[in-house]
Write a protein that holds these residues in place. Structure first.
Motif, PDB file in Angstrom:
ATOM      1  N   ASN A 140       0.824  -1.219   0.000  1.00  0.00           N
ATOM      2  CA  ASN A 140       0.000   0.000   0.000  1.00  0.00           C
ATOM      3  C   ASN A 140       0.852   1.259   0.000  1.00  0.00           C
ATOM      4  O   ASN A 140       1.667   1.454   0.891  1.00  0.00           O
ATOM      5  N   VAL A 141       0.633   2.108  -0.975  1.00  0.00           N
ATOM      6  CA  VAL A 141       1.393   3.358  -1.046  1.00  0.00           C
ATOM      7  C   VAL A 141       0.814   4.338  -0.037  1.00  0.00           C
ATOM      8  O   VAL A 141      -0.394   4.562   0.005  1.00  0.00           O
ATOM      9  N   LYS A 174       2.871   9.647  -2.199  1.00  0.00           N
ATOM     10  CA  LYS A 174       3.344   9.580  -3.578  1.00  0.00           C
ATOM     11  C   LYS A 174       3.560  10.989  -4.109  1.00  0.00           C
ATOM     12  O   LYS A 174       2.658  11.820  -4.062  1.00  0.00           O
ATOM     13  N   GLU A 233       7.635   7.187  -4.358  1.00  0.00           N
ATOM     14  CA  GLU A 233       6.555   6.623  -3.548  1.00  0.00           C
ATOM     15  C   GLU A 233       7.116   6.121  -2.237  1.00  0.00           C
ATOM     16  O   GLU A 233       8.213   5.575  -2.202  1.00  0.00           O
ATOM     17  N   LYS A 251       5.902   3.457   0.626  1.00  0.00           N
ATOM     18  CA  LYS A 251       4.872   2.483   0.994  1.00  0.00           C
ATOM     19  C   LYS A 251       4.744   2.436   2.513  1.00  0.00           C
ATOM     20  O   LYS A 251       5.679   2.745   3.244  1.00  0.00           O
ATOM     21  N   GLU A 252       3.582   2.019   2.973  1.00  0.00           N
ATOM     22  CA  GLU A 252       3.360   1.875   4.415  1.00  0.00           C
ATOM     23  C   GLU A 252       4.424   0.973   5.022  1.00  0.00           C
ATOM     24  O   GLU A 252       4.649  -0.134   4.531  1.00  0.00           O
ATOM     25  N   GLU A 263       7.602   0.881   5.028  1.00  0.00           N
ATOM     26  CA  GLU A 263       8.864   0.529   4.374  1.00  0.00           C
ATOM     27  C   GLU A 263      10.013   1.412   4.873  1.00  0.00           C
ATOM     28  O   GLU A 263       9.808   2.460   5.468  1.00  0.00           O
ATOM     29  N   GLU A 267      -2.364   8.592   0.622  1.00  0.00           N
ATOM     30  CA  GLU A 267      -3.470   7.635   0.536  1.00  0.00           C
ATOM     31  C   GLU A 267      -4.507   8.118  -0.485  1.00  0.00           C
ATOM     32  O   GLU A 267      -5.705   8.137  -0.211  1.00  0.00           O
ATOM     33  N   ALA A 277       6.936   3.941   8.451  1.00  0.00           N
ATOM     34  CA  ALA A 277       7.796   4.050   7.271  1.00  0.00           C
ATOM     35  C   ALA A 277       8.955   4.963   7.672  1.00  0.00           C
ATOM     36  O   ALA A 277       8.766   5.903   8.445  1.00  0.00           O
TER      37      ALA A 277
END
Ligand code: ADP
Ligand code: ADP
Length: 222
Positions: free
Chosen positions: A1-2, A5, A29, A31-32, A34, A67, A196
Motif C-alpha cells: 500500500n502506497v 506519492k 513513492e 509504501k506503508e 517501508e 493515501e 515508514a
C-alpha cells in the motif's frame, strides 16, 4: 500500500541573479511501513526533496498524494494539522528547547495537539523508556550526551505515532560508535511502531542497511 506519492516535483531557488533548478521533475513513492535511504552528494537536492515529501515546503510544480488524497490542495493550516498527525522529522541537529527537560521536550507535540499533560507525559515516558532514557527524563539538554540528545529528538518526532519518519542526516553530527547505536534504534523503532522510515544520508554504511536505496544526482534519480 502506497502511503505517500510525489509526482513530477519541480523546485527552483533564486541564487544571485538567476534561478537554480534544484528538483527537476522527480517522482517517488513511500509504501506503508517501508524503510528507504536516499543517498547523494552534497547539493543533489536530497533535503529539498525530503522537505517537500514532508510538506514542510511546497514544490513549484508537481503533485503529492497521501493515501490517494491530493494534499497540496490543503491550505497551510490544514496542511500543518495533517503533517503533525502523520509525519515526524529528525534533523542533523536535535533542535531541542534548552529550557525544557528531556520529557518536556518530548511532550511538546502532544501539548500542541491539545492532549492533557498527563496523557502527554505517559506517552513521552513510555517512549523514553523504550529508548533506554528513562533515567535521563528530567535532565536538561545541556546535561545530555550527543547520542542522548538525538534519541530525545527522535522520541519527540515519534510521540504522536506518525506513519512516516523523515530523517535528514540524523547521524551526521555523531561519532561512529554513537551513530551505530542510533542506526540500530531507528530500525528497532520502525519495527515497534510500524513506521515508514525515510532517511537522507551520505553515510554509505548506514544507507546499505536499508532494503531500498535511492541515489540522487542534480535533482533527479541517478
Ligand atoms: P542536499 O540535501 O542533497 O545536500 P539540498 O536540497 O540541501 O541538497 O540543496 C540543493 C541546492 O539547493 C543547494 O545548492 C542549496 O544551496 C540550494 N538551496 C537549498 N535551499 C535553498 C534556499 N532556501 N534558498 C536558496 N537555495 C537553496
Ligand atoms: P551515548 O553513547 O548515549 O551518547 P555517552 O557514552 O556519550 O552516551 O555518555 C555517557 C554519559 O555521560 C551520558 O549518560 C551523559 O549523561 C554523560 N555525558 C556525556 N557527554 C556529556 C556532556 N557533554 N555533558 C554532560 N554530560 C555528558
Amino acid at each position: 500500500n502506497v502511503f505517500l506519492k510525489a509526482v513530477d516535483i519541480h523546485k527552483s531557488y533564486t541564487q544571485g541573479t538567476g534561478e537554480l533548478e534544484i528538483l527537476r521533475g522527480i517522482s517517488m513513492e513511500i509504501k506503508e511501513g517501508e524503510a528507504l535511504a536516499i543517498l547523494g552528494s552534497s547539493g543533489a537536492g536530497k533535503s529539498t526533496l525530503l522537505h517537500i515529501m514532508g510538506t514542510l515546503d511546497r514544490p513549484d510544480r508537481g503533485e503529492l498524494f497521501c493515501e490517494g488524497r491530493n494534499i497540496l490542495a490543503m491550505d497551510d493550516e490544514e496542511l500543518s494539522r495533517f503533517r503533525n498527525s502523520e509525519m515526524g522529522f529528525v534533523f542533523q541537529f536535535h533542535h531541542l528547547l534548552s529550557e525544557f527537560s528531556a520529557v518536556e521536550n518530548v511532550m511538546i507535540p502532544c501539548r500542541v495537539a491539545g492532549e492533557s499533560t498527563k496523557a502527554a507525559q505517559e506517552k513521552a515516558m513510555h517512549l523514553l523508556n523504550f529508548m533506554g532514557l528513562a533515567e535521563r527524563a528530567n535532565h536538561y539538554p545541556s546535561q545530555l550526551s550527543g547520542g542522548e540528545l538525538q534519541r530525545v529528538a527522535i522520541a519527540r518526532a515519534l510521540v504522536r505515532h506518525p506513519k512516516v519518519l523523515f530523517a535528514d542526516e540524523p547521524t551526521g553530527n555523531l561519532d561512529s560508535h554513537t551513530s551505530l547505536k542510533i542506526q540500530d534504534l531507528f530500525f528497532r523503532l520502525k519495527e515497534e511502531m510500524k513506521l515508514a522510515l525515510v532517511i537522507v544520508t551520505h553515510d554509505l554504511t548506514f544507507a546499505t542497511r536499508f532494503p531500498k536505496v535511492y541515489r540522487m544526482k542534480d535533482g533527479q534519480w541517478a
